[in-house]
Design a protein around this motif. Structure first.
Motif, short mmCIF file in Angstrom:
data_model
loop_
_atom_site.label_atom_id
_atom_site.label_comp_id
_atom_site.label_asym_id
_atom_site.label_seq_id
_atom_site.Cartn_x
_atom_site.Cartn_y
_atom_site.Cartn_z
N PRO A 79 -16.60 -8.71 -10.11
CA PRO A 79 -17.45 -8.71 -8.91
C PRO A 79 -16.65 -8.94 -7.62
N ASP A 80 -17.11 -8.31 -6.56
CA ASP A 80 -16.53 -8.54 -5.23
C ASP A 80 -17.11 -9.81 -4.61
N VAL A 81 -18.37 -10.07 -4.93
CA VAL A 81 -19.09 -11.22 -4.36
C VAL A 81 -19.87 -11.93 -5.46
N ILE A 82 -19.73 -13.24 -5.51
CA ILE A 82 -20.52 -14.05 -6.45
C ILE A 82 -21.40 -14.98 -5.65
N LEU A 83 -22.70 -14.85 -5.82
CA LEU A 83 -23.66 -15.76 -5.21
C LEU A 83 -24.05 -16.81 -6.25
N VAL A 84 -23.75 -18.06 -5.98
CA VAL A 84 -24.05 -19.13 -6.94
C VAL A 84 -25.38 -19.75 -6.54
N CYS A 85 -26.40 -19.52 -7.36
CA CYS A 85 -27.78 -19.92 -7.01
C CYS A 85 -28.37 -20.80 -8.10
N VAL A 86 -27.60 -21.80 -8.53
CA VAL A 86 -28.08 -22.73 -9.55
C VAL A 86 -28.50 -24.04 -8.89
N ASP A 92 -21.10 -27.56 -11.50
CA ASP A 92 -19.81 -27.67 -12.18
C ASP A 92 -19.73 -26.78 -13.42
N SER A 93 -20.87 -26.55 -14.06
CA SER A 93 -20.86 -25.74 -15.28
C SER A 93 -20.57 -24.27 -15.01
N THR A 94 -20.67 -23.84 -13.75
CA THR A 94 -20.38 -22.44 -13.42
C THR A 94 -18.89 -22.18 -13.22
N VAL A 95 -18.11 -23.25 -13.04
CA VAL A 95 -16.70 -23.09 -12.67
C VAL A 95 -15.88 -22.35 -13.73
N PRO A 96 -15.91 -22.74 -15.02
CA PRO A 96 -15.11 -22.00 -16.01
C PRO A 96 -15.48 -20.51 -16.06
N PHE A 97 -16.77 -20.21 -15.93
CA PHE A 97 -17.23 -18.82 -15.94
C PHE A 97 -16.67 -18.05 -14.75
N ILE A 98 -16.75 -18.64 -13.57
CA ILE A 98 -16.23 -17.96 -12.37
C ILE A 98 -14.74 -17.71 -12.50
N ARG A 99 -14.01 -18.68 -13.02
CA ARG A 99 -12.56 -18.50 -13.19
C ARG A 99 -12.24 -17.30 -14.07
N LYS A 100 -13.08 -17.07 -15.09
CA LYS A 100 -12.82 -15.98 -16.03
C LYS A 100 -13.14 -14.61 -15.45
N ILE A 101 -14.18 -14.52 -14.61
CA ILE A 101 -14.67 -13.19 -14.22
C ILE A 101 -14.36 -12.81 -12.77
N ALA A 102 -13.78 -13.73 -12.01
CA ALA A 102 -13.46 -13.42 -10.61
C ALA A 102 -12.06 -12.83 -10.50
N LYS A 103 -11.86 -12.01 -9.46
CA LYS A 103 -10.51 -11.54 -9.12
C LYS A 103 -10.07 -12.28 -7.86
N LYS A 104 -8.81 -12.11 -7.48
CA LYS A 104 -8.29 -12.87 -6.34
C LYS A 104 -9.06 -12.59 -5.06
N SER A 105 -9.58 -11.37 -4.92
CA SER A 105 -10.28 -11.00 -3.68
C SER A 105 -11.77 -11.33 -3.71
N THR A 106 -12.27 -11.83 -4.84
CA THR A 106 -13.69 -12.17 -4.95
C THR A 106 -14.06 -13.26 -3.94
N ILE A 107 -15.20 -13.10 -3.31
CA ILE A 107 -15.74 -14.11 -2.40
C ILE A 107 -16.89 -14.82 -3.09
N VAL A 108 -16.83 -16.14 -3.14
CA VAL A 108 -17.87 -16.94 -3.79
C VAL A 108 -18.71 -17.62 -2.71
N ILE A 109 -20.03 -17.42 -2.78
CA ILE A 109 -20.94 -18.01 -1.80
C ILE A 109 -21.95 -18.88 -2.54
N PRO A 110 -21.78 -20.21 -2.50
CA PRO A 110 -22.79 -21.08 -3.12
C PRO A 110 -24.00 -21.19 -2.21
N ILE A 111 -25.18 -20.95 -2.77
CA ILE A 111 -26.44 -21.02 -2.01
C ILE A 111 -27.34 -22.03 -2.73
#
Length: 312
Positions: A79-86, A92-111
Motif C-alpha cells: 500500500p501507498d497509504v495506510i489509514l489506521v482506524c482502530v 500497538d497490535s497493528t505495528v507488526p502487521f504494518i512492518r510486514k506490509i509497508a514499503k519505505k515510501s508508505t505513508i501511515v495516517i492514524p485516525i
C-alpha cells in the motif's frame, strides 16, 4: 494510490465505503463475522438523518490473508497509504502487521480518538512516515457488514508533525478524500487541530458515559450540556498551556457539531462500556486528568467525572 484501511468500524468502514464508491483503490482489514459479511454481501451504510441505505461492494481481507497476498504479489502491491482506524487500545497490535506490509515510501495516517497517537506510532515505525490525524464522524457497526452513520459530518484532518517531513503525496491524499465526498484537510498545525478535535470527542464521551446520555440530552439546556461545555473549556485551557492555543471558541464549534447529530446518538465509548467491552476510557478521560497535572492546569469537571467513573 493504493489505500489500506486497518479497521472497518464506524471510522474505517465509513471511509472505505465512501472512497470505494468514488473509485479509489481501497482494501479494508477486518475480521470474523464483519469480514465474512462484507466479502459475501458488500458493506451496507444506513444514513440516520434520512434513512437512506446503500450497499457497496468492497475489497476486504484479514491481516493474515493480506500478508499472504503481499508476499505473493511483491513490493509493487504494497500500500501507498495506510489509514489506521482502530481503537486506541488496539494501536500497538497493528505495528507488526504494518512492518510486514509497508514499503519505505508508505505513508501511515492514524485516525483515532486518542490524542498523540501519531507520535506513539512513529516511535515504533522508524523509517516510515507517520503523520497525525483525526476524523469528525459519528457512526458505528449495527450488525456484521452494516454500519449506521448518525450525521452528515465527515471530515478528516491530517498532517506532519515537523515541516521537514512534508511530502507532495499528502496533497494527493487530501484530494482523494475530497473526491470521495470526505472533507480532507491537510493541516499546517496538526498538534492544535488534533487537540481541537479531541475537545469534542473526549468531553462528549466522558459526559455521555457519566450521565448515561444521548445527543438529545446535550442538545437542550441542562446539567449535561453545561458539563460538556465546561470540559471543552478545560481542554482549551490545556491547549493554551501546551503552547497550541485554539484559534476559535470551541464551545461554539462543538455545540454546532452536536446540533447536527440524530438525538438518539451515543458515543462508541459509551456503547463499549455498556456492553462490557474494552473501551478507550483511559485515553479519553483519565489521560486528560494526567495531562492537566503535567501542565499544571486545573481540570475540576474532568477530575470529578474521572473519579466517579473509576468507582463504577
Amino acid at each position: 494510490m493504493k489505500y489500506l484501511i486497518i479497521g472497518a468500524g464506524g471510522t474505517g468502514g465509513i471511509l472505505g465505503a465512501y472512497m470505494t464508491k468514488a473509485g479509489k483503490n481501497v482494501t479494508l482489514i477486518a475480521r470474523n463475522a464483519h469480514l465474512a459479511a462484507m466479502k459475501e454481501h458488500g458493506l451496507t451504510v444506513r444514513h440516520l438523518w434520512d434513512e437512506t441505505v446503500e450497499t457497496i461492494p468492497v475489497q476486504a481481507e484479514n491481516m493474515e490473508s493480506y500478508e499472504k497476498k503481499i508476499e505473493t504479489a511483491g513490493e509493487e502491491e504494497k500500500p501507498d497509504v495506510i489509514l489506521v482506524c482502530v481503537k486506541g487500545y488496539s494501536l500497538d497490535s497493528t505495528v507488526p502487521f504494518i512492518r510486514k506490509i509497508a514499503k519505505k515510501s508508505t505513508i501511515v495516517i492514524p485516525i483515532l480518538n486518542i490524542y498523540g497517537t501519531g507520535s506513539r506510532l512513529q516511535e515504533k515505525l522508524p523509517g516510515i512516515l507517520v503523520t497525525d490525524g483525526c476524523i469528525y464522524v459519528s457512526a458505528n457497526i449495527e450488525e456484521p457488514g452494516a454500519l449506521v452513520q448518525h450525521g452528515k459530518i465527515l471530515r478528516v484532518v491530517f498532517g506532519v508533525k515537523e515541516k521537514g517531513e512534508f511530502r507532495e503525496e499528502l496533497k494527493e491524499i487530501a484530494k482523494d478524500f475530497n473526491d470521495s465526498g470526505i472533507s480532507g484537510e491537510l493541516s499546517e498545525n496538526i498538534r492544535r487541530d488534533a487537540l481541537e478535535k479531541f475537545s469534542y470527542v473526549s468531553p462528549i464521551g466522558a459526559a455521555g458515559l457519566y450521565y448515561h446520555a444521548t445527543a438529545a440530552d446535550f442538545q437542550r439546556e441542562g446539567e449535561e450540556r453545561e458539563a460538556f461545555k465546561a470540559m471543552i473549556r478545560e481542554i482549551m485551557a490545556l491547549a493554551e498551556a501546551m503552547g497550541v492555543p485554539f484559534e476559535r471558541d470551541y464551545v461554539k464549534v462543538n455545540l454546532e457539531i452536536l446540533s447536527h447529530l440524530a438525538p438518539e446518538s451515543t458515543t462508541s465509548m459509551q456503547r463499549d462500556v455498556m456492553e462490557g467491552k474494552q473501551s478507550e476510557i483511559d485515553g479519553l478521560v483519565y489521560e486528560v486528568v494526567r495531562m492537566g497535572e503535567k501542565y499544571h492546569v486545573p481540570m475540576p469537571v474532568y477530575k470529578k467525572i474521572a473519579d466517579v467513573l473509576k468507582e463504577r
